[in-house]
Design an enzyme around this catalytic site. Structure first.
Site, PDB file in Angstrom:
ATOM      1  N   TRP A 102     -16.464  17.283   8.847  1.00 56.59           N
ATOM      2  CA  TRP A 102     -17.925  17.416   8.989  1.00 56.59           C
ATOM      3  C   TRP A 102     -18.317  18.864   9.241  1.00 56.59           C
ATOM      4  CZ3 TRP A 102     -19.925  13.733   6.616  1.00 56.59           C
ATOM      5  CH2 TRP A 102     -19.467  12.428   6.733  1.00 56.59           C
ATOM      6  N   ASP A 172     -23.371  19.514  16.159  1.00 52.50           N
ATOM      7  CA  ASP A 172     -23.451  18.183  15.550  1.00 52.50           C
ATOM      8  C   ASP A 172     -22.924  17.193  16.592  1.00 52.50           C
ATOM      9  OD1 ASP A 172     -23.043  15.833  14.161  1.00 52.50           O
ATOM     10  OD2 ASP A 172     -21.964  16.752  12.483  1.00 52.50           O
ATOM     11  N   LYS A 196     -23.958   5.931  14.516  1.00 46.93           N
ATOM     12  CA  LYS A 196     -22.833   5.736  15.425  1.00 46.93           C
ATOM     13  C   LYS A 196     -23.298   5.199  16.777  1.00 46.93           C
ATOM     14  CE  LYS A 196     -20.820   8.340  12.160  1.00 46.93           C
ATOM     15  NZ  LYS A 196     -21.048   9.563  11.411  1.00 46.93           N
TER      16      LYS A 196
HETATM   17  C1  LIG Z   1     -21.040  10.464  10.368  1.00 42.24           C
HETATM   18  C2  LIG Z   1     -21.105  11.897  10.650  1.00 42.24           C
HETATM   19  C3  LIG Z   1     -21.860  12.784   9.852  1.00 42.24           C
HETATM   20  C4  LIG Z   1     -22.529  12.374   8.574  1.00 42.24           C
HETATM   21  O1  LIG Z   1     -23.658  11.624   8.777  1.00 42.24           O
HETATM   22  P1  LIG Z   1     -24.500  11.079   7.529  1.00 42.24           P
HETATM   23  O2  LIG Z   1     -25.616  10.377   8.236  1.00 42.24           O
HETATM   24  O3  LIG Z   1     -23.623  10.177   6.728  1.00 42.24           O
HETATM   25  O4  LIG Z   1     -24.967  12.240   6.746  1.00 42.24           O
HETATM   26  C5  LIG Z   1     -21.923  14.109  10.244  1.00 42.24           C
HETATM   27  N1  LIG Z   1     -21.282  14.547  11.333  1.00 42.24           N
HETATM   28  C6  LIG Z   1     -20.546  13.719  12.114  1.00 42.24           C
HETATM   29  C7  LIG Z   1     -19.865  14.261  13.328  1.00 42.24           C
HETATM   30  C8  LIG Z   1     -20.428  12.380  11.793  1.00 42.24           C
HETATM   31  O5  LIG Z   1     -19.686  11.572  12.568  1.00 42.24           O
END
Ligand SMILES: *Cc1c(COP(=O)(O)O)cnc(C)c1O
Length: 360
Positions: A102, A172, A196
């Site tokens: 990511w 993030d 999540k």
């Molecule tokens: C799942 C995830 C993403 C991607 O999210 P999307 O909503 O599919 O774009 C980005 N960063 C992390 C840490 C993730 O776990």
């Protein structure tokens, strides 16, 4: 069929109480005579929903007053672009720490817009640890430093918040939001895709320090400009209304359980049990550096691909589903977000012990 224990990394398990509450209000919300899905985003009812959602999120995450909270679309990934578009505002330089796929994707996206430096990466070691960085590692004129706080695929998390001095730190937090307490004032911007720990996929929640808003270039697409979104309180266009409503229900649920502090205690207990079981086992092992182990995504392997597959298949039969590792790494991964009951972790541990006996 009964509800299973769903260990998926995302979209992932939601609290049953929240799903039931949403179901009970699905066709008729309060006195509205309609579903939230059918409601105008300019209506009084929805105005209260989004304001309550924001207030709850601020309270739970302890968001300082000089930060804007935004409810946007496009998931976590759209933030990879928005962060770069908006925050590369002076030198057009940004420093990234690459601790997984990511963070790497975010870094690659940012490269379209500026001078991006990878300050540290654990890629050569298959992202099994979090590099230690110091203030001096960052370029003095960098517009921001970027990290991915919890690495969903590799099962690592930052055990510390990097010191970036005056350089805004962007994080993030898609897979660790609401899971433990953080000092948000240490960050310039945080964001979290909802699927999540918050709610339906597609929604992303952003908290941005106000002085970082207003630097997007003239030709920035209107919806990708934090200024537009902040000035219009996330209502420039129709926001993902139902997802925001659902997020509000999850925030209420977290609060009812004692808030993020209580979540953190439970999460630490759940994770400690599971890592302990793995460390004691002669069959399973966790490839991740001990001090960097994630509370949310527990990665483990037997070292034998066929046996890993057998484990995942037999666990599924036992009602413990989605335990396969990410498609690019294999092995096993148990995602144990806030909504995973402690009982689910206990059942998994019992299943692992049984599997180990049967497969010696
Ligand atoms: C799942 C995830 C993403 C991607 O999210 P999307 O909503 O599919 O774009 C980005 N960063 C992390 C840490 C993730 O776990």
């Amino acid at each position: 069929m009964e509800r299973v224990y769903n260990f998926s990394a995302g979209p992932s398990m939601m609290p049953l109480e929240v799903l039931e509450k949403a179901a009970s209000e699905m066709t008729n919300y309060g006195e509205a005579g309609m579903s939230v899905m059918e409601m105008s985003h300019r209506s009084k009812d929805f105005d209260k929903i989004i304001k309550d959602a924001e207030a709850l999120f601020r309270e739970l995450m302890n968001i300082p007053d000089n930060y804007k909270v935004l409810f946007l679309q496009g998931g976590g990934t759209t933030q990879f672009s928005m962060v770069a578009l908006n925050l590369l505002r002076k030198s057009k330089k940004a420093d990234y720490i690459v601790t997984g796929q990511w963070a790497k994707k975010a870094m690659q996206e940012a490269k379209k817009f500026g001078d991006i430096k990878v300050v540290a990466t654990s890629e050569p070691d298959v992202y099994t640890y979090i590099p230690k960085v110091k203030r001096e590692d960052f370029r003095e004129d960098a517009d921001y430093v970027y990290i991915c706080m919890n690495n969903t695929i590799y099962g690592t998390r930052y055990p510390y918040i990097p010191d970036t001095g005056d350089i805004p730190l962007v994080a993030d937090m898609s897979s660790n939001i609401l899971s433990q307490e953080y000092d948000i004032s240490k960050f310039g911007l945080i964001f979290a895709g909802a699927q999540k720990n918050i709610g339906p996929a597609g929604l992303v929640v952003v908290a941005i320090r106000e002085d970082l808003i207003g630097f997007a270039p003239e030709n920035c697409p209107v919806l990708l400009d934090y200024k537009t979104q902040a000035e219009k309180d996330s209502l420039y266009n129709t926001p993902p209304t139902y997802s925001i409503y659902f997020a509000k229900l999850v925030f209420e649920w977290v609060k009812s359980k004692g808030g993020v502090k209580a979540m953190q205690e439970i999460n630490e207990r759940k994770a400690a049990k599971l890592y302990d079981a793995i460390d004691k086992s002669e069959l399973f092992k966790c490839p991740v550096n001990k001090e960097d182990r994630s509370l949310m995504n527990v990665v483990f392997v037997t070292g034998d691909d066929a046996l890993d597959k057998k484990f995942v298949a037999e666990a599924k039969e036992a009602g413990l589903v989605n335990l396969g590792g990410h498609r690019t790494v294999g092995g096993m991964r148990a995602s144990i977000y806030n909504a995973m009951p402690e009982e689910g972790v206990d059942k998994l541990i019992a299943f692992m012990e049984k599997f180990e006996k049967e497969n010696k």
